[in-house]
Design a protein around this motif. Structure first.
Motif, PDB file in Angstrom:
ATOM      1  N   MET A  67      -5.434  15.748   1.605  1.00 36.55           N
ATOM      2  CA  MET A  67      -5.132  15.642   3.042  1.00 36.55           C
ATOM      3  C   MET A  67      -5.659  14.327   3.604  1.00 36.55           C
ATOM      4  N   GLU A  68      -6.858  13.972   3.201  1.00 40.33           N
ATOM      5  CA  GLU A  68      -7.471  12.746   3.702  1.00 40.33           C
ATOM      6  C   GLU A  68      -6.653  11.506   3.312  1.00 40.33           C
ATOM      7  N   ASN A  69      -6.084  11.503   2.109  1.00 41.78           N
ATOM      8  CA  ASN A  69      -5.316  10.366   1.618  1.00 41.78           C
ATOM      9  C   ASN A  69      -3.882  10.328   2.151  1.00 41.78           C
ATOM     10  N   ALA A  70      -3.427  11.406   2.748  1.00 35.75           N
ATOM     11  CA  ALA A  70      -2.035  11.505   3.189  1.00 35.75           C
ATOM     12  C   ALA A  70      -1.804  10.795   4.519  1.00 35.75           C
ATOM     13  N   LEU A 122      12.185   6.903   4.658  1.00 37.59           N
ATOM     14  CA  LEU A 122      11.268   6.814   5.795  1.00 37.59           C
ATOM     15  C   LEU A 122      10.028   5.974   5.491  1.00 37.59           C
ATOM     16  N   GLY A 123       9.977   5.399   4.295  1.00 35.40           N
ATOM     17  CA  GLY A 123       8.899   4.468   3.969  1.00 35.40           C
ATOM     18  C   GLY A 123       7.736   5.052   3.193  1.00 35.40           C
ATOM     19  N   TYR A 124       7.860   6.281   2.720  1.00 27.57           N
ATOM     20  CA  TYR A 124       6.801   6.890   1.917  1.00 27.57           C
ATOM     21  C   TYR A 124       7.122   6.690   0.443  1.00 27.57           C
ATOM     22  N   SER A 125       6.129   6.353  -0.348  1.00 21.97           N
ATOM     23  CA  SER A 125       6.359   6.094  -1.771  1.00 21.97           C
ATOM     24  C   SER A 125       5.974   7.270  -2.664  1.00 21.97           C
ATOM     25  N   HIS A 126       5.119   8.149  -2.170  1.00 19.82           N
ATOM     26  CA  HIS A 126       4.632   9.266  -2.981  1.00 19.82           C
ATOM     27  C   HIS A 126       4.683  10.573  -2.194  1.00 19.82           C
ATOM     28  N   MET A 140       0.843  -1.195   0.000  1.00 18.88           N
ATOM     29  CA  MET A 140       0.000   0.000   0.000  1.00 18.88           C
ATOM     30  C   MET A 140       0.880   1.247   0.000  1.00 18.88           C
ATOM     31  N   ALA A 141       0.516   2.210  -0.813  1.00 16.68           N
ATOM     32  CA  ALA A 141       1.294   3.447  -0.933  1.00 16.68           C
ATOM     33  C   ALA A 141       1.166   4.292   0.329  1.00 16.68           C
ATOM     34  N   ARG A 142       2.295   4.817   0.778  1.00 23.28           N
ATOM     35  CA  ARG A 142       2.291   5.778   1.885  1.00 23.28           C
ATOM     36  C   ARG A 142       2.595   7.138   1.265  1.00 23.28           C
ATOM     37  N   ILE A 143       1.784   8.126   1.625  1.00 31.30           N
ATOM     38  CA  ILE A 143       1.806   9.422   0.936  1.00 31.30           C
ATOM     39  C   ILE A 143       2.126  10.557   1.887  1.00 31.30           C
ATOM     40  N   VAL A 144       3.005  11.449   1.430  1.00 33.04           N
ATOM     41  CA  VAL A 144       3.245  12.732   2.082  1.00 33.04           C
ATOM     42  C   VAL A 144       2.564  13.779   1.214  1.00 33.04           C
ATOM     43  N   PHE A 145       1.799  14.649   1.843  1.00 35.43           N
ATOM     44  CA  PHE A 145       1.162  15.760   1.120  1.00 35.43           C
ATOM     45  C   PHE A 145       1.762  17.058   1.627  1.00 35.43           C
ATOM     46  N   LEU A 184       7.102  12.077  -7.116  1.00 31.74           N
ATOM     47  CA  LEU A 184       6.592  13.437  -6.927  1.00 31.74           C
ATOM     48  C   LEU A 184       5.458  13.724  -7.902  1.00 31.74           C
ATOM     49  N   THR A 185       4.319  14.185  -7.351  1.00 34.07           N
ATOM     50  CA  THR A 185       3.189  14.625  -8.165  1.00 34.07           C
ATOM     51  C   THR A 185       2.880  16.073  -7.794  1.00 34.07           C
ATOM     52  N   PRO A 186       3.310  17.031  -8.619  1.00 35.96           N
ATOM     53  CA  PRO A 186       3.036  18.442  -8.315  1.00 35.96           C
ATOM     54  C   PRO A 186       1.772  18.953  -9.015  1.00 35.96           C
ATOM     55  N   TYR A 187       1.129  19.923  -8.386  1.00 37.50           N
ATOM     56  CA  TYR A 187       0.050  20.668  -9.032  1.00 37.50           C
ATOM     57  C   TYR A 187      -0.036  22.039  -8.366  1.00 37.50           C
ATOM     58  N   SER A 188      -0.633  23.002  -9.078  1.00 42.43           N
ATOM     59  CA  SER A 188      -0.707  24.353  -8.509  1.00 42.43           C
ATOM     60  C   SER A 188      -1.935  24.531  -7.618  1.00 42.43           C
ATOM     61  N   TYR A 189      -3.126  24.293  -8.150  1.00 39.86           N
ATOM     62  CA  TYR A 189      -4.346  24.508  -7.373  1.00 39.86           C
ATOM     63  C   TYR A 189      -5.406  23.455  -7.696  1.00 39.86           C
TER      64      TYR A 189
END
Length: 166
Positions: free
Chosen positions: A74-77, A33-37, A1-6, A61-66
């Motif tokens: 936030m909920e998925n992070a 530290l074990g985060y994939s995204h 399962m992917a671990r995500i930093v937002f 890395l997945t970037p976006y402006s707005y």
């Protein structure tokens, strides 16, 4: 399962945070530290061109402006790293997220520092500067935070009752 930093900078520019969070050393640390995204909401700040391709030993890395809302990100992070805007802080705390707040020291009348520091002292979040972000991440103080209390809709009414009946 992917671990995500937002990571979010909100609606203003925070070039130093964007540069730090998209740097190869930071993406490598996040991966260690074990985060994939790492999802990066960068607002009006530019993304350094070298960060758009991430080697396999780095978090993707997945970037976006707005977006209309940051709630889903936030909920998925698993970890939120945010500018010190009160709206972003409150949303992450209400979602019970591990939260690192990075104060934009370039702002005048820095009320963000006051808010971040107060909530850090209460152990609801970890507050740091851009220069201290990697060390803060390594220290993992965010693993032992105290959940933010649920809102109490009766507090204000009780306060008014107490004042008016005195």
């Amino acid at each position: 399962m992917a671990r995500i930093v937002f990571v979010t900078v909100g609606s203003t520019r925070f070039d130093r945070l964007v540069a730090a969070a998209s740097s190869p050393s930071f993406l490598h640390l996040v991966h260690q530290l074990g985060y994939s995204h790492l999802t990066l909401q960068h607002g009006n700040s530019p993304i350094p061109p070298h960060t758009l391709t991430t080697p396999s030993e780095h978090a993707h890395l997945t970037p976006y402006s707005y977006k209309p809302s940051l709630h889903e990100d936030m909920e998925n992070a698993d970890l939120v790293i945010s500018h010190a805007g009160s709206g972003s802080i409150l949303e992450a705390l209400r979602l019970k997220k591990k939260l690192i707040v990075v104060v934009n020291e370039d702002l005048m009348d820095n009320h963000q520092q006051e808010l971040g520091s107060a909530l850090h002292e209460q152990k609801h979040l970890v507050c740091t500067s851009v220069s201290g972000l990697e060390e803060t991440l390594k220290a993992k103080e965010y693993d032992s935070l105290i959940p933010f209390p649920e809102p109490d809709p009766t507090r204000f009414a009780n306060f008014l009752d107490a004042r008016l009946s005195a």
